[in-house]
Write a protein that holds these residues in place. Structure first.
Motif, mmCIF file in Angstrom:
data_model
loop_
_atom_site.group_PDB
_atom_site.id
_atom_site.type_symbol
_atom_site.label_atom_id
_atom_site.label_comp_id
_atom_site.label_asym_id
_atom_site.label_seq_id
_atom_site.Cartn_x
_atom_site.Cartn_y
_atom_site.Cartn_z
ATOM 1 N N SER A 19 0.830 -1.204 0.000
ATOM 2 C CA SER A 19 0.000 0.000 0.000
ATOM 3 C C SER A 19 0.864 1.254 0.000
ATOM 4 N N ILE A 20 0.372 2.280 -0.674
ATOM 5 C CA ILE A 20 1.017 3.592 -0.601
ATOM 6 C C ILE A 20 0.029 4.602 -0.023
ATOM 7 N N ALA A 21 -1.116 4.110 0.421
ATOM 8 C CA ALA A 21 -2.166 4.981 0.948
ATOM 9 C C ALA A 21 -1.804 5.499 2.337
ATOM 10 N N THR A 22 -2.353 6.652 2.660
ATOM 11 C CA THR A 22 -2.257 7.200 4.010
ATOM 12 C C THR A 22 -3.659 7.653 4.409
ATOM 13 N N GLY A 23 -3.854 7.842 5.690
ATOM 14 C CA GLY A 23 -5.140 8.334 6.157
ATOM 15 C C GLY A 23 -5.629 7.570 7.370
ATOM 16 N N THR A 24 -6.877 7.830 7.742
ATOM 17 C CA THR A 24 -7.457 7.253 8.941
ATOM 18 C C THR A 24 -8.632 6.351 8.594
ATOM 19 N N VAL A 25 -8.567 5.130 9.087
ATOM 20 C CA VAL A 25 -9.661 4.166 8.973
ATOM 21 C C VAL A 25 -10.434 4.228 10.288
ATOM 22 N N ILE A 26 -11.751 4.314 10.204
ATOM 23 C CA ILE A 26 -12.572 4.347 11.419
ATOM 24 C C ILE A 26 -13.489 3.131 11.413
ATOM 25 N N LEU A 27 -13.425 2.383 12.505
ATOM 26 C CA LEU A 27 -14.218 1.172 12.663
ATOM 27 C C LEU A 27 -15.120 1.306 13.884
ATOM 28 N N LEU A 51 -16.704 2.427 9.272
ATOM 29 C CA LEU A 51 -17.324 3.755 9.180
ATOM 30 C C LEU A 51 -16.598 4.639 8.179
ATOM 31 N N LYS A 52 -15.269 4.484 8.086
ATOM 32 C CA LYS A 52 -14.475 5.218 7.086
ATOM 33 C C LYS A 52 -13.458 4.243 6.509
ATOM 34 N N ASP A 53 -13.583 3.983 5.219
ATOM 35 C CA ASP A 53 -12.809 2.950 4.550
ATOM 36 C C ASP A 53 -11.674 3.535 3.725
ATOM 37 N N ILE A 54 -10.513 2.909 3.817
ATOM 38 C CA ILE A 54 -9.421 3.134 2.872
ATOM 39 C C ILE A 54 -9.056 1.729 2.399
ATOM 40 N N PHE A 86 -7.769 4.368 13.277
ATOM 41 C CA PHE A 86 -6.397 3.932 12.997
ATOM 42 C C PHE A 86 -5.824 4.842 11.923
ATOM 43 N N THR A 87 -4.765 5.573 12.261
ATOM 44 C CA THR A 87 -4.138 6.482 11.304
ATOM 45 C C THR A 87 -2.880 5.830 10.741
#
Length: 109
Positions: free
Chosen positions: A37-45, A61-64, A98-99
């Motif tokens: 992965s090269i993604a960054t950001g916050t996943v909310i579960l 709740l917030k998907d990457i 999770f960031t």
């Protein structure tokens, strides 16, 4: 009413009112960064707990896309103390964020 009576009433829970204690996180596991992965950001579960503090379900709740599976894998290893209502364990839900950040090697600081 006597002076200060309103203040005293506001400082104490009402008699007979239900007493709720939120679930507590007892131990956590930090997710690894997915190697492809090269993604960054916050996943909310959102995690649903049974009355024993065991995980019943996890909802995104917030998907990457490339990071969510690792966040969910880590969350499922967490341990919780159950929520309580009037001293009795009850089901509950809470959110966990999770960031993920990439680390650029060789970059000047």
């Amino acid at each position: 009413p006597a002076e200060g009576a309103d203040r005293q009433r506001g400082e104490r829970p009402e008699e007979g009112a239900p007493r709720f204690e939120a679930a507590e996180v007892v131990s956590t596991v930090v997710p690894g960064y997915p190697p492809n992965s090269i993604a960054t950001g916050t996943v909310i579960l959102q995690v649903s707990l049974d009355k024993w503090g065991e995980i019943e379900a996890v909802k995104v709740l917030k998907d990457i896309k490339s990071l969510t599976p690792e966040a969910e894998r880590a969350l499922r290893k967490w341990k919780f103390k159950p929520a309580r209502l009037d001293g009795q364990p009850v089901k509950s839900t809470l959110a966990a964020a999770f960031t993920f950040r990439t680390i650029v090697t060789g970059a000047p600081y």
